[in-house]
Design an enzyme around this catalytic site. Structure first.
Site, mmCIF file in Angstrom:
data_model
loop_
_atom_site.group_PDB
_atom_site.id
_atom_site.type_symbol
_atom_site.label_atom_id
_atom_site.label_comp_id
_atom_site.label_asym_id
_atom_site.label_seq_id
_atom_site.Cartn_x
_atom_site.Cartn_y
_atom_site.Cartn_z
ATOM 1 N N ASP A 10 0.874 -1.180 0.000
ATOM 2 C CA ASP A 10 0.000 0.000 0.000
ATOM 3 C C ASP A 10 0.909 1.226 0.000
ATOM 4 O O ASP A 10 2.121 1.118 0.211
ATOM 5 C CB ASP A 10 -0.901 0.003 1.251
ATOM 6 C CG ASP A 10 -1.807 1.230 1.311
ATOM 7 O OD1 ASP A 10 -2.358 1.609 0.258
ATOM 8 O OD2 ASP A 10 -1.957 1.832 2.385
ATOM 9 N N SER A 11 0.298 2.372 -0.197
ATOM 10 C CA SER A 11 1.066 3.612 -0.146
ATOM 11 C C SER A 11 1.588 3.888 1.271
ATOM 12 O O SER A 11 2.528 4.645 1.439
ATOM 13 C CB SER A 11 0.168 4.777 -0.566
ATOM 14 O OG SER A 11 -0.976 4.799 0.258
ATOM 15 N N TYR A 42 -0.866 8.325 -2.305
ATOM 16 C CA TYR A 42 -0.899 8.111 -3.759
ATOM 17 C C TYR A 42 -2.157 8.766 -4.359
ATOM 18 O O TYR A 42 -2.174 9.143 -5.516
ATOM 19 C CB TYR A 42 -0.983 6.615 -4.073
ATOM 20 C CG TYR A 42 0.284 5.805 -3.943
ATOM 21 C CD1 TYR A 42 1.456 6.323 -3.387
ATOM 22 C CD2 TYR A 42 0.313 4.483 -4.396
ATOM 23 C CE1 TYR A 42 2.600 5.540 -3.275
ATOM 24 C CE2 TYR A 42 1.457 3.702 -4.293
ATOM 25 C CZ TYR A 42 2.592 4.229 -3.729
ATOM 26 O OH TYR A 42 3.716 3.451 -3.624
ATOM 27 N N GLY A 43 -3.201 8.835 -3.534
ATOM 28 C CA GLY A 43 -4.535 9.141 -4.040
ATOM 29 C C GLY A 43 -4.760 10.543 -4.563
ATOM 30 O O GLY A 43 -5.808 10.832 -5.144
ATOM 31 N N CYS A 73 -4.420 -1.430 -1.905
ATOM 32 C CA CYS A 73 -4.519 0.003 -2.149
ATOM 33 C C CYS A 73 -5.506 0.180 -3.290
ATOM 34 O O CYS A 73 -5.243 -0.255 -4.414
ATOM 35 C CB CYS A 73 -3.137 0.535 -2.547
ATOM 36 S SG CYS A 73 -3.135 2.265 -3.003
ATOM 37 N N THR A 75 -6.388 2.830 -4.723
ATOM 38 C CA THR A 75 -5.901 3.792 -5.715
ATOM 39 C C THR A 75 -5.107 3.055 -6.787
ATOM 40 O O THR A 75 -5.325 3.240 -7.997
ATOM 41 C CB THR A 75 -5.019 4.852 -5.014
ATOM 42 O OG1 THR A 75 -5.796 5.436 -3.964
ATOM 43 C CG2 THR A 75 -4.572 5.917 -5.977
ATOM 44 N N GLU A 152 -3.307 8.917 8.578
ATOM 45 C CA GLU A 152 -1.849 8.726 8.670
ATOM 46 C C GLU A 152 -1.262 9.565 9.816
ATOM 47 O O GLU A 152 -0.226 9.241 10.357
ATOM 48 C CB GLU A 152 -1.156 9.087 7.340
ATOM 49 C CG GLU A 152 -1.370 8.066 6.223
ATOM 50 C CD GLU A 152 -0.377 6.897 6.211
ATOM 51 O OE1 GLU A 152 0.769 7.050 6.681
ATOM 52 O OE2 GLU A 152 -0.753 5.811 5.728
ATOM 53 N N CYS A 186 -11.123 2.731 0.275
ATOM 54 C CA CYS A 186 -9.701 3.016 0.463
ATOM 55 C C CYS A 186 -9.320 2.238 1.716
ATOM 56 O O CYS A 186 -10.062 2.261 2.707
ATOM 57 C CB CYS A 186 -9.497 4.516 0.667
ATOM 58 S SG CYS A 186 -7.873 4.946 1.335
ATOM 59 N N THR A 187 -8.190 1.554 1.651
ATOM 60 C CA THR A 187 -7.859 0.634 2.750
ATOM 61 C C THR A 187 -7.492 1.351 4.050
ATOM 62 O O THR A 187 -7.352 0.715 5.088
ATOM 63 C CB THR A 187 -6.729 -0.316 2.329
ATOM 64 O OG1 THR A 187 -5.639 0.462 1.822
ATOM 65 C CG2 THR A 187 -7.203 -1.287 1.276
ATOM 66 N N HIS A 188 -7.338 2.667 4.001
ATOM 67 C CA HIS A 188 -7.101 3.422 5.237
ATOM 68 C C HIS A 188 -8.383 3.606 6.057
ATOM 69 O O HIS A 188 -8.329 3.806 7.267
ATOM 70 C CB HIS A 188 -6.569 4.826 4.918
ATOM 71 C CG HIS A 188 -5.108 4.889 4.622
ATOM 72 N ND1 HIS A 188 -4.554 4.416 3.455
ATOM 73 C CD2 HIS A 188 -4.069 5.382 5.347
ATOM 74 C CE1 HIS A 188 -3.249 4.621 3.473
ATOM 75 N NE2 HIS A 188 -2.927 5.218 4.611
HETATM 76 N N1 DGL Z 1 -4.821 3.151 1.046
HETATM 77 C C1 DGL Z 1 -4.870 3.610 -0.271
HETATM 78 C C2 DGL Z 1 -6.125 3.260 -1.006
HETATM 79 O O1 DGL Z 1 -6.685 2.237 -0.694
HETATM 80 C C3 DGL Z 1 -4.386 4.913 -0.690
HETATM 81 C C4 DGL Z 1 -4.213 6.037 0.168
HETATM 82 C C5 DGL Z 1 -3.410 7.078 -0.527
HETATM 83 O O2 DGL Z 1 -2.212 6.874 -0.631
HETATM 84 O O3 DGL Z 1 -3.980 8.069 -0.973
HETATM 85 O O4 DGL Z 1 -6.558 3.952 -1.881
#
Ligand code: DGL
Length: 274
Positions: A10-11, A42-43, A73, A75, A152, A186-188
């Protein structure tokens, strides 16, 4: 049977929500995790940059003995899709399709909400995946650029006012449409589960993209007789592109337990070029 590791990336820390589920479904598997903590998020980046980063992340796993790679991720999943030039020959999955499949199977009123990063929402990939499965479903999406930085930075407590306000801001238009299912695309985002669930109310079911990807990995490895033969708990090994200390301090929030295993810092650009 296959004793190689499962590679997950993931990012940043979000992909650990997938690792949590992998650990619980397949405790004897070894997992290698890469969190690109130096380049998160990354998003909010361009397609070209996301493709370049994804290619480098996947190249890292080719230097290890992995039997499957998981882009934990959304994204990356939405931008890269199934492009073999990037994903390569090792069995690969993103988080998008597993989450879309589950959401389609549980919605009762045919209205699904999706929250994700700006890059993911821009691709329309969740909507396309859902309509491929059930064309009659209506999908209401919203991009949430502030949620990844909020998470984060550790603003994850269920009483945190910044997180609560941001969640309300992004979910208001989706709630208004009366969805009965919401994909945390989004996995966050599962780290904000209580805040999101509290705001949406008990009639809305939440689908965690990382957890759904883990279930898909379990069924893929089972079907293809690729599960490990080990009868003892497997090891998790973590690689990050920035501070080990920060990662180790925050990882517990995503994993639901303190980090167990070793963490190493790597230079992803340099490694990918080798
Ligand atoms: N956790 C990531 C996702 O599922 C990306 C978060 C990011 O880097 O913007 O999209």
């Amino acid at each position: 049977m296959n004793n190689a590791s499962i590679g997950v990336f993931d990012s940043g820390l979000g992909g650990l929500t997938c690792v949590k589920e992998l650990n619980s479904l397949m405790p004897n598997e070894n997992i290698i995790y890469f969190g690109d903590t130096a380049r998160v998020p990354y998003g909010t980046r361009s397609r070209e940059t996301i493709k370049k980063y994804a290619g480098q992340d996947i190249a890292f796993f080719r230097q290890h003995d992995v039997k499957m790679i998981v882009a934990a991720c959304a994204t990356v999943s939405s931008v890269v899709g199934t492009d073999k030039n990037i994903t390569g020959d090792i069995p690969f999955t993103g988080v998008l399709l597993p989450a879309a499949q589950t959401a389609c199977s549980i919605t009762r009123n045919g209205k699904i909400g999706v929250i994700a990063t700006p890059a993911t929402i821009k691709t329309g990939a969740y909507g396309k995946a859902i309509r491929n499965i059930r064309p009659e479903i209506s999908v209401i999406g919203n991009s949430c650029p502030l949620l990844v930085p909020i998470v984060e930075n550790g603003f994850t407590d269920k009483d945190n006012q910044i997180a609560r306000l941001a969640v309300e801001h992004y979910l208001k238009p989706i709630k208004k449409e009366g969805v009965d299912t919401l994909i945390l695309g989004c996995t966050h985002y599962p780290v904000l589960y209580d805040i999101i669930a509290g705001y949406m109310g008990e009639n809305v079911r939440l689908v965690s993209s990382g957890a759904e990807a883990a279930k898909f990995v379990f069924s893929y490895l089972t079907r293809n007789e690729m599960l490990t033969e080990r009868t003892k708990p497997g090891a998790d090994t973590f690689y990050v592109s920035d501070s080990i200390q920060m990662f180790n301090e925050n990882a517990g929030v995503y994993l639901g337990k303190n980090i167990k295993g070793d963490t190493f810092e790597i230079d992803i650009e340099k490694l990918a070029a080798e």
